[in-house]
Design an enzyme around this catalytic site. Structure first.
Site, PDB file in Angstrom:
ATOM      1  N   MET A  80      37.543  -1.273  18.700  1.00 25.47           N
ATOM      2  CA  MET A  80      38.375  -1.966  19.672  1.00 25.47           C
ATOM      3  C   MET A  80      39.789  -1.378  19.720  1.00 25.47           C
ATOM      4  O   MET A  80      40.145  -0.507  18.952  1.00 25.47           O
ATOM      5  CB  MET A  80      38.438  -3.455  19.313  1.00 25.47           C
ATOM      6  CG  MET A  80      37.095  -4.160  19.309  1.00 25.47           C
ATOM      7  SD  MET A  80      37.200  -5.880  18.765  1.00 25.47           S
ATOM      8  CE  MET A  80      38.253  -6.587  20.042  1.00 25.47           C
ATOM      9  N   ASP A 237      33.585  -4.391  18.188  1.00 25.97           N
ATOM     10  CA  ASP A 237      32.800  -4.157  16.978  1.00 25.97           C
ATOM     11  C   ASP A 237      32.684  -5.380  16.081  1.00 25.97           C
ATOM     12  O   ASP A 237      31.585  -5.701  15.592  1.00 25.97           O
ATOM     13  CB  ASP A 237      33.331  -2.951  16.203  1.00 25.97           C
ATOM     14  CG  ASP A 237      34.825  -3.012  15.908  1.00 25.97           C
ATOM     15  OD1 ASP A 237      35.472  -4.029  16.229  1.00 25.97           O
ATOM     16  OD2 ASP A 237      35.346  -2.028  15.343  1.00 25.97           O
TER      17      ASP A 237
END
Length: 480
Positions: A80, A237
């Site tokens: 991210m 994630d």
């Protein structure tokens, strides 16, 4: 039914062919390089993400052609907080700035001054790893490039663009940009204005489990798929791994003992905690949020002890286990293992580690024990801070490399004073979560997101250690 889950890590990419949400048919993984052109910089070539994913899917097709032909959905979870800037032709204008890029410190202070309540509207307090301060840095330092910018992309969204030709994002990952109002799940024009980014240059936001495009015909042919293949919007994630570990209902808590550590707690309401350095984003299951407390250095701290003692980590685990059985915790030093600062609950990136109680009799085994104990205490501090702001953890699951140590798991359960569960296939949590989203995008019922993951065992708190650990945890923070 066959699906593919793809996990885009910072240092490697993994693709997993999954049958009926649980059975792994085959796995392909490849490393990816990180560029660090200057101290504090961390970048990647976005097209390397795409070429690596294609290579992994080529291998899946070669290993299991019959099963690959039957794939109906693809889901992607990914690292991210990146800033990837595209031009009008949707091509990258520069390498992506990653989550661990630290150059935008000044811009964090400027953003907080411009939007004092940003931590209660977005995922947390401005941090150089988050996307918005990076955009401000780029506007200052690369203005000609930013004048050409026409789209902001996140890691997994760029890969999905390559697979489908469609532009989209979803709330879990978009929440990490600090341009999204997390409670509503919508881009916020005021936040965009404060950062200097045109809201027209943001992708549409759809549900994480929605079909956000279909695999291109040439790729169907490349991998021998009968099609059509739906590609889900996907997940950040932490959210993908939480889902893959069975964390989808309010009260589910998934603790990851990795290089860093994360305490992810599923919450029915939006409970921001910027004053305690808690990150709060939309989750990838319906009507829930994800509260995240961060331990900056978890297994990395034990790796450091291995470096300074000349021991390998498995050796340290064996020696520490023998030490605690023979002598007990009181003989060990106290270690506050914040080697790269503290995120939750203090937001002190400048803090360094502290060891007290050193004497000539301290052994590598004692240092290893103190490290595991200190990390367990930091996880307990995260969960306590999350509880303070209204989050209510009920069921704990633990994943990550640290789960190889039975001692570490016992210390964690005892520090939390709660049982913690292990799951089968913990290393597949990210791809499994992405695969579940793929299944829903391809037509499976939404309820499959909440199907439980089989437990491999439960670790209970140790009543013989509870009181002494509580005393040592309090002493760890005592002034010296």
């Amino acid at each position: 039914m066959m699906h593919i889950g793809i996990d885009l890590g910072t240092s490697g990419i993994k693709a997993v062919l999954i049958e009926d949400l649980t059975r792994v048919i085959t796995v392909a993984s490849e490393p990816v390089a990180v560029s660090r052109p200057r101290v504090g910089y961390s970048e990647q070539d976005a097209d390397l993400w795409v070429s690596t994913v294609l290579t992994c899917l080529d291998r899946l097709a070669a290993d299991a052609p019959r099963e690959m032909a039957a794939v109906r959905g693809i889901g992607i979870s990914g690292q991210m907080l990146c800033a990837l800037i595209l031009d009008a032709g949707l091509k990258p204008l520069r390498p992506a700035m990653l989550w661990n890029d630290q150059r935008a410190l000044v811009e964090c202070a400027e953003l907080l001054e411009a939007v004092p309540d940003i931590g209660r509207r977005t995922n947390g307090t401005p941090d150089p790893g988050i996307t918005a301060p990076k955009l401000m840095w780029l506007r200052k330092h690369e203005p000609a490039l930013m004048d050409r910018a026409r789209m902001l992309m996140l890691t997994k969204d760029y890969v999905r663009l390559a697979l489908t030709g469609e532009v989209a994002s979803e709330p879990s990952d978009a929440g990490g940009t600090q341009l999204l109002d997390v409670a509503s799940g919508q881009w916020d024009a005021d936040l965009c204005r404060a950062v200097g980014w045109d809201p027209a240059h943001l992708p549409p936001v759809v549900d994480s489990w929605a079909e956000a495009g279909r695999l291109k015909p040439d790729l169907l042919q490349r991998w021998g798929m009968t099609g059509p293949v739906s590609v889900a919007a996907g997940a950040g994630d932490n959210m993908g791994s939480t889902l893959g570990a069975g964390g989808a209902r309010p009260g589910d808590a998934v603790l990851t003992i990795g290089t860093s550590g994360v305490a992810c707690i599923v919450d029915a309401s939006f409970h921001p905690g910027p004053e305690r350095a808690i990150l709060t984003s939309a989750h990838v299951a319906p009507d829930v949020f994800l509260s995240m407390g961060v331990v900056m250095s978890a297994t990395a701290s034990l790796d450091w002890v291995g470096q300074v003692t000349g021991r390998k980590v498995p050796e340290l685990d064996v020696e520490a286990t023998a030490f605690i059985a023979a002598e007990g915790p009181a003989a060990a030093p106290l270690f506050l293992p914040c080697l790269t600062g503290i995120r939750t609950p203090l937001n002190r990136p400048d803090m360094t580690g502290r060891i007290t109680g050193l004497h000539p009799g301290v052994t590598p085994a004692m240092l290893a024990y103190a490290t595991m104990e200190g990390v367990a205490f930091q996880f307990a501090d995260c969960v306590a801070a999350q509880t303070e702001v209204g989050v209510r953890p009920e069921r704990f699951t633990v994943v990550g490399g640290g789960t190889r140590s039975a001692l570490w798991l016992k210390l964690l359960a005892t520090a939390l004073n709660r049982p913690v569960s292990m799951i089968e296939g913990a290393d597949m949590a990210g791809p499994r979560g992405a695969g579940r989203l793929a299944a829903v995008a391809a037509g499976a019922p939404l309820s499959c997101l909440q199907e439980p993951v089989a437990a491999a065992g439960v670790i209970d708190p140790d009543p013989d250690l509870r009181d002494v650990l509580a005393h040592r945890r309090a002493a760890m923070w005592a002034p010296v």
